[in-house]
Design an enzyme around this catalytic site. Structure first.
Site, mmCIF file in Angstrom:
data_model
loop_
_atom_site.group_PDB
_atom_site.id
_atom_site.type_symbol
_atom_site.label_atom_id
_atom_site.label_comp_id
_atom_site.label_asym_id
_atom_site.label_seq_id
_atom_site.Cartn_x
_atom_site.Cartn_y
_atom_site.Cartn_z
ATOM 1 N N GLU A 224 0.914 -1.189 0.180
ATOM 2 C CA GLU A 224 0.108 0.003 -0.068
ATOM 3 C C GLU A 224 0.673 1.025 -0.007
ATOM 4 O OE1 GLU A 224 -2.833 -0.799 -0.909
ATOM 5 O OE2 GLU A 224 -2.219 -2.712 -0.636
ATOM 6 N N GLU B 77 9.474 0.646 -5.727
ATOM 7 C CA GLU B 77 9.074 -0.556 -6.842
ATOM 8 C C GLU B 77 10.075 -0.360 -7.907
ATOM 9 O OE1 GLU B 77 4.565 -0.958 -7.733
ATOM 10 O OE2 GLU B 77 4.701 1.322 -7.122
#
Lengths: 264, 461
Positions: free
Chosen positions: A141, A146
């Site tokens: 979340e 990433e």
């Protein structure tokens, strides 16, 4: 809102796609506009003991989840030494190409759920990422980082919440100049307070997300736990191709979490 | 202007002999020693030739191909312009070099901007071609795609530490390879320089095209390690492979008494047994290997005795050979045959075919007028046990009459582990209506015989 899926901090290495890491609380350098003071160490895993990771901090997700952990990922997660181990002060998560329980790849996903969770603070990890198309970490979340293995110089910092999940996540990318994430260790982190999340790579603050930036509800007001994984394929990366080299490893030197005495 | 002979689509490198001088005693450099250092100027061509740069067109290249263009440029005032001639009119081929070596060891790539008047592939482009060290560190990117818009291109340096004294800063070759290939167009380069990008990583060197190759051989054989490449992952995430000279590698033999290898990848087979050749590039083990299995001493084919005046030779050390396009066309997709005229045993060149099913030798420039010849002669050797169902078919193709003659050698005319001299009247090649424009000789075994040495192929009267 289903709270328990929402509160994860991801450290993920995705081989071709994303690797996540957490926060890096870059120790507020003088010319940064950072108001938080997260200096109180609340958890640190330096990975100094060879063998399996510290069971008092880390659990494992095993298997393929539902629909490849919701992303059609290709790997089967295990807790075997081949996929996750600590050696010489480094946590090694290895994605392998092998037929295993019906999957073509294996890897590992560690989670601190029910073992270490914290609301607000500085979450950071020092990581060397893998490379190659088809590798990525699952999305949390709050994605501390990433990374897609096919873009070895770029990481993303994102938040996912109600109305802004998946492809609609609020995110910003950071590109290394004259360097890449799969050759040396880099520190990835966030500083998270009641109304902001700051994203860092090494000593660079590259993104700040506040309640004003998200379309939906600001849900980052509960304790979050940490996920570290290395995923193969899935919705957010292309599948590995014949140039993708296996095995691929994500190396984690340390994970550290801080808070400030006055927070909470 | 210096010339180097450029054989199109082949490595233009001839390796010279290395001399090493041994001094009678070794001394450590004194503290006062100053090692020579070379200029680390990264520029090749920004808006003009960089300091000391010179232009060397290859032999046979289109003389007017290169110019400096002030109208088309990526930045600044000028660019390099290359005009690719029509098919048959030559090609663009040149190297750009300096007389005083440059120290390129602090960089990791040659970069440049390029565009073309139509989309095209540049056949070969790279660096390291020079007269200074016989192109010891040549690098080639092949079939580099360029477009009608300026775009940046990166050619990684396989191992920068080798390039502390390099004079060949840029070379390229582009031409129409046939009538349908692109030609009659222009391309431009600009801002050509060496850079330390920091994003060149994840090296994956390879020898033998990354395959593990087994070769049966004999004592006295010399053979080369081939298909040498370096692959890097660029900052874009794309892999980039370059074809590189052997001197970038450190070669190893698992048993140097059986097969030794030098720094140029030349292998000498010395005694019977197995030896595996592997390589390392800048500390990274190369993918691929070459295993040599020597069966011992080699008996050469008998020396031909025909008078050279009555011979048209295709392959023999005893005669002057006619021009031959290739000794193995590697015809796709059904041919499995490997090997060609790349084996030398005790100074005798032979052809070694392995994984044989069929293979063609072609001589098209010019074709051979064998009207006066009466026989085809060749020596063959196989170490396999021969079954009665095995066969060797030989086909001869004539271009103008568009006919093919075929002759099947009876297995009783062949023998294992010894040379067999085949002497076949051309009249026995059923179906061949003319021998005035011979074009190909084809061997067909359909894998009944899978390895075969061939020597002394010639026509005579």
């Amino acid at each position: 809102m289903k709270v328990n899926i929402k509160y994860k901090l991801f450290l993920q290495g995705v081989l071709s796609l994303l690797t996540v890491v957490f926060i890096f609380g870059c120790s507020t350098s003088e010319n940064q506009d950072v108001v938080s003071n997260f200096y109180n160490l609340t958890m640190a895993d330096e990975f100094n003991t060879d063998g399996p990771p510290d069971a008092s901090i880390w659990n494992y997700n095993i298997g393929t989840g539902t629909n490849g952990w919701g992303n059609n990922e290709l790997q089967y997660y295990t807790n075997r030494t081949e996929n996750v181990t600590v050696q010489n002060g480094i946590l090694i998560i290895t994605a392998k190409k092998e037929d295993y329980n019906g999957s073509a790849y294996t890897s590992a996903r560690l989670t601190s759920k029910n073992l270490f969770e914290q609301k607000y603070g500085r979450f950071e990890a020092r990581i060397r990422l893998p490379f190659g198309q088809g590798l990525w970490p699952a999305c949390g979340e709050i994605d501390i980082m990433e990374y897609r293995g096919e873009n070895p110089t770029i990481v993303l910092g994102s938040v996912h919440g109600p109305g802004y999940s998946g492809a609609n996540a609020v995110s910003k990318s950071y590109e290394l100049k004259n360097d890449r994430f799969d050759t040396e260790f880099h520190v990835f982190g966030i500083e998270w307070g009641p109304d902001f999340i700051n994203y860092y790579v090494d000593d660079v603050l590259y993104n700040q997300i506040t309640p004003d930036d998200v379309e939906g509800q600001w849900v980052f007001d509960h304790p979050f736990y940490i996920i570290m994984n290395l995923a193969v394929g899935g919705n957010f990366v292309a599948a590995p191709n014949n140039e993708t080299v296996f095995p691929q490893t994500m190396l984690v030197d340390y994970v550290r979490v801080y808070n400030t005495i006055s927070t909470n | 202007m210096k010339n180097i002979t450029y054989i199109y689509n082949m490595m233009p490198v001839l390796f010279g002999v290395l001399f090493s001088l041994a001094t009678s005693c070794e001394r450590e450099p004194s503290d006062d020693t100053r090692f020579a250092t070379f200029s680390a100027n990264p520029e090749v061509f920004i808006d003009n030739f960089s300091a000391g740069l010179d232009y060397g067109p290859f032999d046979g290249a289109y003389a007017d191909a290169f110019s400096i263009d002030s109208e088309n440029k990526y930045s600044g005032t000028t660019s390099m312009r290359f005009d690719v001639p029509a098919f048959g009119e030559g090609y663009v081929g040149a190297f750009f070099f300096v007389d005083a070596p440059r120290d390129l060891s602090g960089f990791d790539a040659l970069t440049f901007y390029a565009k073309s008047s139509q989309s095209a592939d540049i056949n070969e482009i790279g660096f390291g071609v020079n007269n200074y060290n016989d192109s010891k560190y040549q690098v080639s990117a092949k079939d580099l795609k360029i477009t009608t818009q300026w775009k940046k291109y990166i050619i990684p340096i396989p191992d920068p530490s080798k390039l502390f004294a390099e004079t060949g800063l840029l070379w390229l070759a582009e031409g129409a390879e046939n009538e349908t290939d692109e030609s009659g167009y222009t391309f431009w380069f600009d801002d050509i320089k060496y850079e330390k990008l920091g994003t060149i990583a994840q090296p994956q060197p390879a020898i033998m095209a990354g395959e593990n190759v087994n070769v049966s051989t004999f004592n006295g054989t010399t053979i080369n390690v081939s298909d040498l490449t370096q692959t890097f992952n660029l900052g874009s995430g794309d892999n980039m492979t370059t074809y590189i000279a052997p001197s970038y590698f450190d070669f190893m033999s698992s048993n140097p008494e059986i097969a030794s290898i030098d720094e140029f990848g030349n292998i000498s087979v010395r005694k019977a047994g197995l030896s595996k050749i592997t390589a390392i590039l800048a500390g990274v083990e190369a993918k691929g290997s070459l295993v040599l299995e020597s069966s011992g001493d080699f008996t050469a084919a008998p020396n031909p005795t025909n008078d050279a005046a009555n011979v048209i030779s295709i392959f023999s050390d005893a005669y002057t050979n006619a021009p031959v396009d290739y000794y193995n066309g590697y015809w796709a997709p059904f041919q499995t045959t490997q090997g060609q005229n790349d084996v030398t045993i005790n100074g005798n060149n032979i052809i070694s075919y392995t994984d044989l099913n069929f293979v063609g030798i072609q001589f098209s420039e010019p074709t051979i007028n064998a009207s006066a010849m009466t026989n085809l002669r060749l020596d063959v050797y196989t170490s396999e046990t021969l079954d009665t169902s095995d066969y060797l078919k030989i086909q001869i193709v004539d271009l103008n009459s568009e006919t093919t003659g075929e002759y099947t050698v009876p297995v009783s005319d062949l023998a294992s582990n010894t040379w067999t001299s085949l002497d076949i009247p051309l009249a026995n090649f059923a179906g061949l209506s003319s021998t005035s424009s011979l074009y190909q000789i084809i061997f067909v075994t359909d894998a009944t015989i899978t390895s075969m040495l061939v020597d002394n192929i010639y026509l005579y009267q």
